[in-house]
Write a protein that holds these residues in place. Structure first.
Motif, PDB file in Angstrom:
ATOM      1  N   ALA A 247     159.194  26.592  63.327  1.00 30.05           N
ATOM      2  CA  ALA A 247     159.455  25.844  64.563  1.00 30.05           C
ATOM      3  C   ALA A 247     160.633  26.438  65.326  1.00 30.05           C
ATOM      4  O   ALA A 247     160.679  26.397  66.565  1.00 30.05           O
ATOM      5  CB  ALA A 247     159.714  24.375  64.248  1.00 30.05           C
ATOM      6  N   VAL A 248     161.624  26.974  64.611  1.00 31.10           N
ATOM      7  CA  VAL A 248     162.760  27.613  65.280  1.00 31.10           C
ATOM      8  C   VAL A 248     162.285  28.818  66.103  1.00 31.10           C
ATOM      9  O   VAL A 248     162.806  29.092  67.196  1.00 31.10           O
ATOM     10  CB  VAL A 248     163.804  28.042  64.239  1.00 31.10           C
ATOM     11  CG1 VAL A 248     164.924  28.852  64.895  1.00 31.10           C
ATOM     12  CG2 VAL A 248     164.379  26.828  63.531  1.00 31.10           C
ATOM     13  N   LEU A 249     161.258  29.494  65.637  1.00 34.29           N
ATOM     14  CA  LEU A 249     160.698  30.632  66.364  1.00 34.29           C
ATOM     15  C   LEU A 249     159.658  30.214  67.390  1.00 34.29           C
ATOM     16  O   LEU A 249     159.038  31.077  68.031  1.00 34.29           O
ATOM     17  CB  LEU A 249     160.068  31.614  65.373  1.00 34.29           C
ATOM     18  CG  LEU A 249     161.018  32.245  64.355  1.00 34.29           C
ATOM     19  CD1 LEU A 249     160.251  33.130  63.378  1.00 34.29           C
ATOM     20  CD2 LEU A 249     162.101  33.045  65.067  1.00 34.29           C
ATOM     21  N   GLY A 250     159.460  28.906  67.545  1.00 38.29           N
ATOM     22  CA  GLY A 250     158.484  28.422  68.511  1.00 38.29           C
ATOM     23  C   GLY A 250     157.059  28.555  68.045  1.00 38.29           C
ATOM     24  O   GLY A 250     156.144  28.597  68.888  1.00 38.29           O
ATOM     25  N   GLN A 251     156.849  28.599  66.756  1.00 37.23           N
ATOM     26  CA  GLN A 251     155.509  28.779  66.212  1.00 37.23           C
ATOM     27  C   GLN A 251     155.105  27.558  65.387  1.00 37.23           C
ATOM     28  O   GLN A 251     155.940  26.938  64.726  1.00 37.23           O
ATOM     29  CB  GLN A 251     155.442  30.034  65.327  1.00 37.23           C
ATOM     30  CG  GLN A 251     155.800  31.325  66.062  1.00 37.23           C
ATOM     31  CD  GLN A 251     154.814  31.642  67.158  1.00 37.23           C
ATOM     32  OE1 GLN A 251     153.607  31.559  66.951  1.00 37.23           O
ATOM     33  NE2 GLN A 251     155.330  32.009  68.331  1.00 37.23           N
ATOM     34  N   ASP A 252     153.849  27.239  65.493  1.00 34.36           N
ATOM     35  CA  ASP A 252     153.273  26.167  64.685  1.00 34.36           C
ATOM     36  C   ASP A 252     152.291  26.795  63.695  1.00 34.36           C
ATOM     37  O   ASP A 252     151.076  26.718  63.838  1.00 34.36           O
ATOM     38  CB  ASP A 252     152.562  25.156  65.589  1.00 34.36           C
ATOM     39  CG  ASP A 252     152.047  23.955  64.804  1.00 34.36           C
ATOM     40  OD1 ASP A 252     152.432  23.822  63.623  1.00 34.36           O
ATOM     41  OD2 ASP A 252     151.258  23.181  65.371  1.00 34.36           O
ATOM     42  N   MET A 253     152.890  27.406  62.715  1.00 37.97           N
ATOM     43  CA  MET A 253     152.090  28.167  61.750  1.00 37.97           C
ATOM     44  C   MET A 253     152.335  27.614  60.349  1.00 37.97           C
ATOM     45  O   MET A 253     153.469  27.657  59.841  1.00 37.97           O
ATOM     46  CB  MET A 253     152.485  29.654  61.802  1.00 37.97           C
ATOM     47  CG  MET A 253     151.647  30.553  60.904  1.00 37.97           C
ATOM     48  SD  MET A 253     152.215  32.285  61.003  1.00 37.97           S
ATOM     49  CE  MET A 253     151.926  32.644  62.732  1.00 37.97           C
ATOM     50  N   PRO A 254     151.324  27.065  59.709  1.00 40.61           N
ATOM     51  CA  PRO A 254     151.511  26.500  58.358  1.00 40.61           C
ATOM     52  C   PRO A 254     151.746  27.605  57.328  1.00 40.61           C
ATOM     53  O   PRO A 254     151.426  28.776  57.551  1.00 40.61           O
ATOM     54  CB  PRO A 254     150.192  25.763  58.101  1.00 40.61           C
ATOM     55  CG  PRO A 254     149.186  26.462  58.945  1.00 40.61           C
ATOM     56  CD  PRO A 254     149.918  26.900  60.184  1.00 40.61           C
ATOM     57  N   TYR A 255     152.323  27.170  56.218  1.00 41.55           N
ATOM     58  CA  TYR A 255     152.605  28.166  55.173  1.00 41.55           C
ATOM     59  C   TYR A 255     151.321  28.641  54.508  1.00 41.55           C
ATOM     60  O   TYR A 255     151.191  29.829  54.194  1.00 41.55           O
ATOM     61  CB  TYR A 255     153.553  27.544  54.131  1.00 41.55           C
ATOM     62  CG  TYR A 255     153.937  28.490  53.032  1.00 41.55           C
ATOM     63  CD1 TYR A 255     154.849  29.516  53.261  1.00 41.55           C
ATOM     64  CD2 TYR A 255     153.398  28.342  51.750  1.00 41.55           C
ATOM     65  CE1 TYR A 255     155.215  30.391  52.250  1.00 41.55           C
ATOM     66  CE2 TYR A 255     153.750  29.210  50.706  1.00 41.55           C
ATOM     67  CZ  TYR A 255     154.659  30.235  50.992  1.00 41.55           C
ATOM     68  OH  TYR A 255     155.008  31.097  49.987  1.00 41.55           O
ATOM     69  N   GLU A 256     150.435  27.721  54.269  1.00 40.98           N
ATOM     70  CA  GLU A 256     149.151  28.065  53.693  1.00 40.98           C
ATOM     71  C   GLU A 256     148.102  28.138  54.786  1.00 40.98           C
ATOM     72  O   GLU A 256     148.065  27.294  55.671  1.00 40.98           O
ATOM     73  CB  GLU A 256     148.734  27.028  52.648  1.00 40.98           C
ATOM     74  CG  GLU A 256     149.654  26.951  51.433  1.00 40.98           C
ATOM     75  CD  GLU A 256     149.588  28.200  50.561  1.00 40.98           C
ATOM     76  OE1 GLU A 256     148.596  28.954  50.718  1.00 40.98           O
ATOM     77  OE2 GLU A 256     150.518  28.432  49.776  1.00 40.98           O
ATOM     78  N   ASP A 257     147.257  29.163  54.746  1.00 36.32           N
ATOM     79  CA  ASP A 257     146.186  29.293  55.719  1.00 36.32           C
ATOM     80  C   ASP A 257     145.167  28.177  55.509  1.00 36.32           C
ATOM     81  O   ASP A 257     144.793  27.848  54.388  1.00 36.32           O
ATOM     82  CB  ASP A 257     145.493  30.650  55.561  1.00 36.32           C
ATOM     83  CG  ASP A 257     146.421  31.797  55.913  1.00 36.32           C
ATOM     84  OD1 ASP A 257     147.305  31.589  56.772  1.00 36.32           O
ATOM     85  OD2 ASP A 257     146.286  32.889  55.331  1.00 36.32           O
ATOM     86  N   LYS A 258     144.725  27.608  56.654  1.00 32.77           N
ATOM     87  CA  LYS A 258     143.728  26.556  56.566  1.00 32.77           C
ATOM     88  C   LYS A 258     142.355  27.160  56.298  1.00 32.77           C
ATOM     89  O   LYS A 258     142.007  28.206  56.848  1.00 32.77           O
ATOM     90  CB  LYS A 258     143.690  25.765  57.863  1.00 32.77           C
ATOM     91  CG  LYS A 258     144.990  24.997  58.141  1.00 32.77           C
ATOM     92  CD  LYS A 258     144.887  24.214  59.420  1.00 32.77           C
ATOM     93  CE  LYS A 258     146.159  23.439  59.713  1.00 32.77           C
ATOM     94  NZ  LYS A 258     146.087  22.668  60.971  1.00 32.77           N
ATOM     95  N   ALA A 259     141.613  26.482  55.473  1.00 35.12           N
ATOM     96  CA  ALA A 259     140.297  26.987  55.126  1.00 35.12           C
ATOM     97  C   ALA A 259     139.343  26.858  56.315  1.00 35.12           C
ATOM     98  O   ALA A 259     139.462  25.929  57.099  1.00 35.12           O
ATOM     99  CB  ALA A 259     139.752  26.188  53.936  1.00 35.12           C
TER     100      ALA A 259
END
Length: 259
Positions: A247-259
């Motif tokens: 979130a600090v980098l402006g990204q909404d990227m989960p740690y685990e990839d969604k299936a």
């Protein structure tokens, strides 16, 4: 030739408007009672018989006409200009025309330069504004792309680090326990079962100092922990910490990839 007597001569009517001078030279025909045609050769003795009072005095000779004044002599027309004067006038006119044309040309050139400069400044300003807008858009897109790329790279590094150095979970657990309030009681530390011995060996002093119990949990991911107490809990799970960092980098990227 028959000459009428003095008494037979007509007289001007009394009270008439004609003056005596009207009869000084001629007698109107209608006022004559007796007359005969006169011929030049008829003068003779009969002329001497005419009373002197009836004789007409000879008319005086008219005065000689006054001599007409001599017309004043018109001034002589000036002589035309010489060839040298014409050439000098042409040269002077040519020089004056050249100077006037040169001055007008400079004025026109200065006006053109100012107009051209204004047009070029406006066009360059529009071009620079459009270029800056494109650069801003490109920078924004580039920043998003770089942030996304950096986030993906960081996630791969974290995953590789957790897999290569699982003992780092002990440091995570130690930091989380030290972050709990000193007044907290009943502290429990939940870790992945595979991380339990690593945390017990690496964070034993911190757990013992706070009286915390180490408990395994299959729902936990490796590399993180969850601490609960009577005053709250501290979420030090790997996916939670990763979400905050992304979130600090402006990204909404989960740690685990969604299936």
């Amino acid at each position: 030739m028959t000459i009428s007597s003095k008494d037979d001569l007509p007289r001007p009517p009394a009270g008439g408007n004609r003056s005596a001078s009207a009869y000084a030279r001629f007698i109107p025909r209608e006022e004559l009672q007796g007359f005969a045609a006169w011929r030049p050769d008829s003068f003779g003795d009969d002329f001497n018989e005419i009373p002197a009072s009836l004789r007409r005095a000879p008319e005086p000779a008219p005065p000689p006409p006054e001599p007409e004044p001599m017309p004043e002599a018109e001034p002589a027309a000036p002589a035309g200009p010489t060839l040298e004067e014409v050439q000098a006038a042409v040269a002077e006119a040519r020089q004056g025309g050249y100077q006037d044309g040169y001055r007008d040309g400079l004025v026109a050139l200065e006006g053109f330069k100012q107009s051209f400069a204004q047009q070029m400044a406006a066009q360059i300003g529009q071009l620079v504004a459009a270029f800056n807008a494109q650069i801003d858009t490109l920078e924004a897109e580039l920043a998003v792309t770089v942030a996304a790329t950096a986030t993906q790279l960081a996630r791969q590094v974290v995953r590789a680090e957790v897999a290569a150095r699982p003992e780092l979970v002990a440091r995570v657990a130690e930091e989380a326990v030290n972050a709990v309030l000193l007044s907290a009681r009943h502290i429990r530390v939940f870790v992945h079962p595979d991380d339990l011995p690593l945390v017990a060996a690496g964070a034993a002093e911190a757990l013992e100092a706070r009286g915390a119990r180490l408990m395994p949990s299959a729902q936990m991911q490796r590399g993180g922990c969850l601490i609960e107490s009577d005053v709250g809990r501290i979420d030090a799970r790997i996916d939670t910490r990763w979400t905050q960092a992304a979130a600090v980098l402006g990204q909404d990227m989960p740690y685990e990839d969604k299936a």
